[in-house]
Each structure stands twice: as structure tokens, then as C-alpha cells.
Design a protein around this motif. Structure first.
Motif, mmCIF file in Angstrom:
data_model
loop_
_atom_site.group_PDB
_atom_site.id
_atom_site.type_symbol
_atom_site.label_atom_id
_atom_site.label_comp_id
_atom_site.label_asym_id
_atom_site.label_seq_id
_atom_site.Cartn_x
_atom_site.Cartn_y
_atom_site.Cartn_z
ATOM 1 N N UNK A 1 0.816 -1.218 0.000
ATOM 2 C CA UNK A 1 0.000 0.000 0.000
ATOM 3 C C UNK A 1 0.850 1.269 0.000
ATOM 4 N N UNK A 2 2.145 1.131 0.240
ATOM 5 C CA UNK A 2 3.027 2.300 0.200
ATOM 6 C C UNK A 2 3.612 2.537 -1.196
ATOM 7 N N UNK A 3 3.421 1.593 -2.092
ATOM 8 C CA UNK A 3 3.966 1.745 -3.445
ATOM 9 C C UNK A 3 3.448 2.995 -4.154
ATOM 10 N N UNK B 1 9.419 2.037 -2.179
ATOM 11 C CA UNK B 1 9.648 0.698 -2.705
ATOM 12 C C UNK B 1 9.444 -0.351 -1.616
ATOM 13 N N UNK B 2 9.059 -1.536 -2.037
ATOM 14 C CA UNK B 2 8.890 -2.627 -1.091
ATOM 15 C C UNK B 2 10.271 -3.110 -0.654
ATOM 16 N N UNK B 3 10.488 -3.295 0.643
ATOM 17 C CA UNK B 3 11.803 -3.714 1.119
ATOM 18 C C UNK B 3 12.233 -5.038 0.494
ATOM 19 N N UNK C 1 3.587 10.339 -14.291
ATOM 20 C CA UNK C 1 3.384 11.384 -13.293
ATOM 21 C C UNK C 1 2.901 10.824 -11.966
ATOM 22 N N UNK C 2 2.649 9.520 -11.914
ATOM 23 C CA UNK C 2 2.258 8.872 -10.668
ATOM 24 C C UNK C 2 3.498 8.277 -9.989
ATOM 25 N N UNK C 3 3.663 8.469 -8.693
ATOM 26 C CA UNK C 3 4.817 7.880 -8.010
ATOM 27 C C UNK C 3 4.941 6.379 -8.192
#
Length: 266
Positions: free
Chosen positions: A174-176, A181-183, A209-211
Motif C-alpha cells: 500500500x506504500x507503493x 519501494x517494497x523492502x 506522473x504517478x509515483x
């Protein structure tokens, strides 16, 4: 079991995670978390500081209850994520708004943030809190859609993930969308919630333009290593439209790293 979106459209099936449950009713002291409920940095130019002061008191912004910004900037959200009942109650609020209207508001605020009259100088200087806010504003739509997924038992996929005591990395995907980045070595549970969430992220990952355009492919390859070569799309789907904004960049704050470490490894 079948997942369904907030509008009732069925998606792929999912198996509920093992979660920490509270048997009491929703706590009477529950309040909806707010973005930027911790102290703001003093390291802003004067125009940018004024923008942030206006942002946290903007009723249009606050009424959208943006999950994408709570995820990084709200200590109340961090605390709610430790309780299945509290995080579910929070998601009922964040998912109860008008997605299209709030997406438009967040996109507009992202443009305002990077304007010369507000935070252009701070953005150009890679001010961490400005970059964090900008990425959160841009990521509103993909995270709204992902965080509002439910299984057929009525459980939110995010609530299952963040309270899953047997797989503490389930919330990492959900942080992507906010550029994290995923650890390496993280192996989220290979369930259908994860599969469907990544399908949503794939549809936004082709937009430069999206992270998430910077984080999707690596995470997808990592997930497929653990879940099978066809579990998720290894590359983001082709761009179908661009969101407003500049080229994205992200520098996570030290505070965020500490909060994530304390939550997942305490």
C-alpha cells in the motif's frame, strides 16, 4: 469468496487474513484521523508554510479524508492501524466520500503546491515534507481504490493486511503508490486481496506522473518470485491517461522510516 469494490462490482476471490480482532464495540473515544496531525516542519519558505497552513484547515481537503496522505502524515492513522476495529472504522469514512470529486480536489492541490506562488522553491530543493505531500496528493485515486476493496465477508483488504499478525509485511504494497519501494525480501501473503490490489496499481503504474510508476515493476517482480510467475502483471499496464503534475520524486522522511520500523518490527 469474492472481492467486491465499493460500488459492488465483483472482482477476484480472496481469503481473509488472520487478524487481530477486538470483541468490544467501536471505541467511544474514536475520532477520524486527520492528515498532517503532527507538527509541520519549520523548514519551509514563507509562501510554502502559508500553503501548508491553509491546506490543513481547508474543509474541502479534510472532508475527503485522504487515505494516501493519512498513510504517511497522520499519527492518529498510525495508531488506528494497530486495531482492526479502529482501522475499519477509519476506512468506512475514507471510503465514504465521492472519489471523482476528491480526486479532482487532490489533483488541483498538487498543482497548487508546485506553483511559484506556493512551494515551487521547496519542491525544487527536494524538501522531504513537500515531496511527501505532493506524492500523497497524486496517489489519492489509486490508494482510494485499493484501500476500499472488501472481501465477501465485508472486511477491508487493507484492514486485513495491516492487522495480520502472521505476515507483518502484508501492508507494504500500500506504500507503493506514494513512491516507497517494497523492502527487499518482503513477502506479502499470496492471497487474492494482494492480487487485486496490485491489479489496481498496475493500471496506474504506466503513468509517469504517478509515483507508483517508479515502484510498481520492482514490487511486482518481487511478489511474483514468492507467489508464482503469473500472480500479478510483472510490468505496469500501458498509460491510458496522465494525471496533472511534474515528474515525481520521493524522499521518505526519517520519521516515516522510524514509524514503519516500530510498527512492523516492534
Amino acid at each position: 469468496m469474492h472481492l467486491q469494490r465499493r460500488d459492488g462490482t465483483p472482482t477476484i476471490s480472496a481469503r481473509a487474513s488472520e487478524t487481530t480482532l477486538e470483541t468490544d464495540a467501536t471505541p467511544s473515544d474514536f475520532t477520524v484521523p486527520r492528515a498532517f496531525d503532527t507538527s509541520l516542519s519549520n523548514n519551509f519558505t514563507a509562501p510554502c508554510a502559508a500553503f501548508f497552513r491553509g491546506l490543513i484547515t481547508d474543509s474541502n481537503f479534510n472532508d475527503c479524508h485522504p487515505f494516501s496522505l493519512m498513510l504517511q502524515t497522520s499519527s492518529g492513522f498510525f495508531d488506528a492501524s494497530k486495531s482492526y476495529i479502529r482501522i475499519t472504522r477509519t476506512l468506512e469514512v475514507t471510503c465514504g466520500v465521492n472519489e471523482d470529486q476528491c480526486t479532482s480536489i487532490m489533483d488541483g492541490l498538487a498543482l497548487e503546491l508546485t506553483s511559484d506562488a506556493n512551494c515551487a522553491v521547496d519542491y525544487a530543493n527536494d524538501n522531504p515534507q513537500v515531496l511527501q505531500a505532493y506524492n500523497g496528493l497524486l496517489a489519492y485515486e489509486p490508494l482510494y481504490q485499493a484501500s476500499c476493496l472488501r472481501d465477501d465477508d465485508g472486511r477491508y483488504c487493507y484492514a486485513n493486511a495491516v492487522t495480520n499478525t502472521t505476515a507483518t509485511t502484508d501492508a507494504y504494497p500500500y506504500y507503493l503508490p506514494v513512491g516507497i519501494e517494497m523492502p527487499p525480501g518482503a513477502r506479502p501473503t499470496c492471497n487474492k486481496c494482494l492480487q487485486d490490489v496490485m491489479a489496481i496499481f498496475s493500471s496506474f503504474g504506466g503513468n509517469s506522473t504517478q509515483p507508483i510508476s517508479q515502484t510498481y515493476n520492482g514490487a511486482a517482480a518481487q511478489i511474483d518470485m514468492g507467489c508464482g510467475p503469473t500472480f500479478v502483471n510483472k510490468t505496469a499496464t500501458p498509460l491510458k491517461g496522465a494525471a496533472p503534475g511534474n515528474d515525481v520524486s520521493f524522499i521518505p522522511t526519517i520519521t516515516l522510516f522510524v514509524m514503519l520500523f516500530l510498527y512492523f518490527f516492534q
